[in-house]
Every structure is written in C-alpha cells, then in structure tokens.
Design an enzyme around this catalytic site. Structure first.
Site, mmCIF file in Angstrom:
data_model
loop_
_atom_site.group_PDB
_atom_site.id
_atom_site.type_symbol
_atom_site.label_atom_id
_atom_site.label_comp_id
_atom_site.label_asym_id
_atom_site.label_seq_id
_atom_site.Cartn_x
_atom_site.Cartn_y
_atom_site.Cartn_z
ATOM 1 N N ARG A 10 54.812 108.725 52.399
ATOM 2 C CA ARG A 10 55.407 107.952 51.326
ATOM 3 C C ARG A 10 54.605 106.687 51.009
ATOM 4 N NH1 ARG A 10 57.806 109.927 47.739
ATOM 5 N NH2 ARG A 10 58.737 107.921 47.209
ATOM 6 N N ILE A 11 54.246 105.922 52.044
ATOM 7 C CA ILE A 11 53.535 104.667 51.819
ATOM 8 C C ILE A 11 52.095 104.934 51.385
ATOM 9 C CG2 ILE A 11 52.729 102.527 52.890
ATOM 10 C CD1 ILE A 11 55.762 102.668 52.311
ATOM 11 N N ASP A 32 44.188 113.320 55.395
ATOM 12 C CA ASP A 32 45.510 113.810 55.767
ATOM 13 C C ASP A 32 45.391 115.249 56.253
ATOM 14 O OD1 ASP A 32 48.533 112.719 55.219
ATOM 15 O OD2 ASP A 32 48.463 114.910 55.230
ATOM 16 N N CYS A 149 58.882 97.051 56.289
ATOM 17 C CA CYS A 149 59.634 96.531 55.143
ATOM 18 C C CYS A 149 60.770 95.617 55.595
ATOM 19 C CB CYS A 149 60.154 97.680 54.293
ATOM 20 S SG CYS A 149 61.270 98.818 55.164
ATOM 21 N N THR A 178 65.118 108.225 55.481
ATOM 22 C CA THR A 178 63.659 108.325 55.555
ATOM 23 C C THR A 178 63.242 109.676 56.127
ATOM 24 O OG1 THR A 178 63.352 107.498 57.819
ATOM 25 C CG2 THR A 178 63.628 105.840 56.077
ATOM 26 N N ARG A 193 69.934 110.551 64.233
ATOM 27 C CA ARG A 193 68.860 110.876 63.278
ATOM 28 C C ARG A 193 68.802 112.372 62.985
ATOM 29 N NH1 ARG A 193 64.630 106.981 62.219
ATOM 30 N NH2 ARG A 193 64.735 105.169 63.599
ATOM 31 N N ARG A 229 71.714 103.915 57.846
ATOM 32 C CA ARG A 229 71.117 104.745 56.805
ATOM 33 C C ARG A 229 72.210 105.304 55.905
ATOM 34 N NH1 ARG A 229 65.810 105.606 58.804
ATOM 35 N NH2 ARG A 229 65.401 103.605 59.817
ATOM 36 N N ASN A 310 62.308 99.332 49.752
ATOM 37 C CA ASN A 310 61.623 99.520 51.038
ATOM 38 C C ASN A 310 60.230 100.122 50.893
ATOM 39 O OD1 ASN A 310 63.816 101.612 50.418
ATOM 40 N ND2 ASN A 310 62.457 102.791 51.737
#
Length: 330
Positions: A10-11, A32, A149, A178, A193, A229, A310
């Site tokens: 994502r980032i 990647d 973040c 996330t 989670r 979350r 975020n």
C-alpha cells in the site's frame, strides 16, 4: 535525486504514484516479489484513491509511468539489488520486513546512499519524526526510521501538550483495517487479527507506546496505547486522553493547536471545528487533523480527537524526508 522503492504494498504503491509526478526526483527502480503485470494493474487502479491520473504501461521488464522509465526488479534479497550500478541515492524500504540495522543496511552495502524505512524500525535504527526531531541525526544518519502513521500523528500532539504539562496519556486509534488482518476468519498468531476485518470492530495491540517512549523518555511508563480496527478501508481517528498536571480549559487546548497549525506545524497539523467524518480526510496530507469541536475537559483530564489519512498523510511525511535528503541535510 535517484530513488528506488523496495516493496510495493500500500505505501510503496502510493509513494510510486506521488514520486513519479514530483519535480527533481527520478524513480529509477522498484523491487517486489509480485509479477510485473500484477504490479502494473495495482498501480493503475486503486480501491481507495481511484485510477492513476497518468498512463502506466509495461515494456520488456520496465514500467513506463508519467514519461519515466522505471526498472522492475524481482529480487527478495536486498544485498543482491543493483543499487550501485543504478546510482541510487535513496532507497525507500517499504516491505516491512527489514527492520533491524543489520537487515536494512543491506541496501547500503548494495550501494544505496541512504535508506528510509516506511515504518518504525528496531531500536538500533534512529527514530526520527519529521517536524519533531529530524535534525537530531547521528553517525547512523544514512539509515533512519520516520515512524509510522500513528507515531507521526501522536508525537506532535504529545509534544505540544507537554508545553502545558502531562502526567500520562492513553491513546486509542480507531483505524481502518490493514493487510495484516484477515478478510474472512482464519488462523493468526494474534487471534483477533484473524477475524474478518470488514465485519467487526477489532481491538489490536500495537507497539505505538514503545515508540513514543523512545521519543519522550520522561513519560516512560505513562503512555498506554491500543488501536481499534473498524470496517472502513482508509482513515483513522485518534482519541487522546491526557491527564494533565494542572487544570486547563478546552478553549486553552484548542487555541494551542490552532496556533501551532498556523505556525511551526503548518503542513503537519491541521485544526478544524467542522463536523468531519473519516471519509472527509481521504487524501489529506497532514499527520493530524485536530477536531476542536470534540475537545472536552473534565477536571485535569483532556479528551482530544485527531483524524488522519493513514496512507496519504503518512506518505506525505516520507516525501518530506525525500526533500530533506535531496536538500543535502542528512
């Protein structure tokens, strides 16, 4: 300045979109383990921020984006990456895996000039929050962590409240789900989670408190943090409960942040009294958007609320670091 990104989650992908449009920056390579056609697709289309505003194509083993040709690498070991040959000035380490000095330094050994993590690293990597202590660089200045973040949101607020006087602070960050959560129920070492992220409000333990104690040594043992979350794909609302040394008023607290947002923390903190919801801050570049309409005081207890994007807010601070490196300040 020649930049490479290691890790296109994502980032990494949001940084890609922003850096290819940034003057004075040449994005020379990304690395990647996913396949190139998958990466190109995920760069073109994004469920949070929408389609890319520029063309993205694949030619041979390269990405063509916004007129730049960007080499694609498929190497899991940082030490084997061709940073020296590519004359890479800065690597943005966005995998979330190489978090110790020994692991992250592999980029330096491979020839990169500097490395910036996209999260909080181990304690042997300097923790530097832009706008707070970026100038406090030591001999390890070529390898830094800009925090995460939540750390970037919390640090500035705690620092400003310290000017009045803090005894303790409890922080609960209501945070979008996330990739480290599960889409449907499944096994996970953190049992919560493993529950379906889009179906429940899920309390999750985080290392935010430890990170903040590294920055505010005098508050060691006086900071408690948790994240809850919630079923949204983006955005967060941090709830700070400060126990103050002396009585204060909501107006006094709000004025503190209103002035900081105009002056020394301009572009990092924003102050508003508009009735916002989390969707309103999507794409907001600030690390904390103080909602003064929600500030309350009971005795010496202050409740303060701050929104933040975020992803976009955090990548904005990483880009501040890119400019910092580009200006030769490291």
């Amino acid at each position: 300045m020649r930049i490479a990104i290691n890790g296109m989650g994502r980032i990494g992908r949001l940084l890609f979109r922003r850096l290819v449009m940034m003057p004075g920056v040449e994005l020379v390579a990304v690395n990647d383990i996913m396949e190139l056609h998958q990466l190109a697709y995920l760069l073109r289309y994004d469920s949070v921020y929408g389609p890319a505003t520029f063309e993205i194509a694949v030619e041979n083993n390269e990405l063509i984006a916004a007129g730049q040709t960007i080499r694609f690498l498929h190497e899991p070991a940082p030490a084997k990456l061709p940073w020296k040959a590519l004359q890479v000035d800065l690597v943005l380490e966005c995998t979330g895996k190489f978090l110790t000095k020994a692991l992250a330094s592999q980029h330096l050994e491979a020839g990169a000039g500097n490395v910036i993590l996209s999260t909080t690293g181990a304690e042997d990597i300097p923790l530097r929050i832009y706008g707070f202590n970026q100038h406090q660089l030591n001999g390890d200045k070529h390898l830094i962590s800009p925090g995460g973040c939540m750390t970037n949101c919390s640090t500035h607020l705690i620092y400003l409240m310290q000017s009045i006087g803090i005894e303790s602070v409890h922080i609960n960050v209501l945070h979008s789900y996330t990739s480290r959560q599960e889409l449907v129920d499944g096994p996970h070492k953190d049992l919560r989670r493993g529950r379906a992220a889009a179906e429940s409000i899920i309390p999750v333990s985080v290392d935010l408190g430890q990170s903040l104690e590294r920055l505010f040594v005098l508050l060691k043992g006086c900071i408690y943090t948790i994240t809850t979350r919630v079923p949204v794909a983006n955005g967060a609302l941090a709830n700070f409960v400060f126990q103050m040394k002396e009585a204060v008023t909501a107006a006094q607290v709000n004025e503190l942040f209103k002035q900081a947002a105009k002056r020394e923390y301009k572009d990092i903190i924003q102050y508003t009294e508009d009735p916002l919801v989390s969707l309103d801050i999507k794409g907001n570049s600030h690390s904390a958007i103080i909602d003064g309409s929600l500030t309350t005081v009971t005795g010496r207890t202050v409740n303060l609320m701050a929104f933040f994007d975020n992803e976009y807010g955090y990548t904005s601070r990483v880009i501040d670091w890119v400019r910092f490196v580009g200006a030769g300040k490291l």
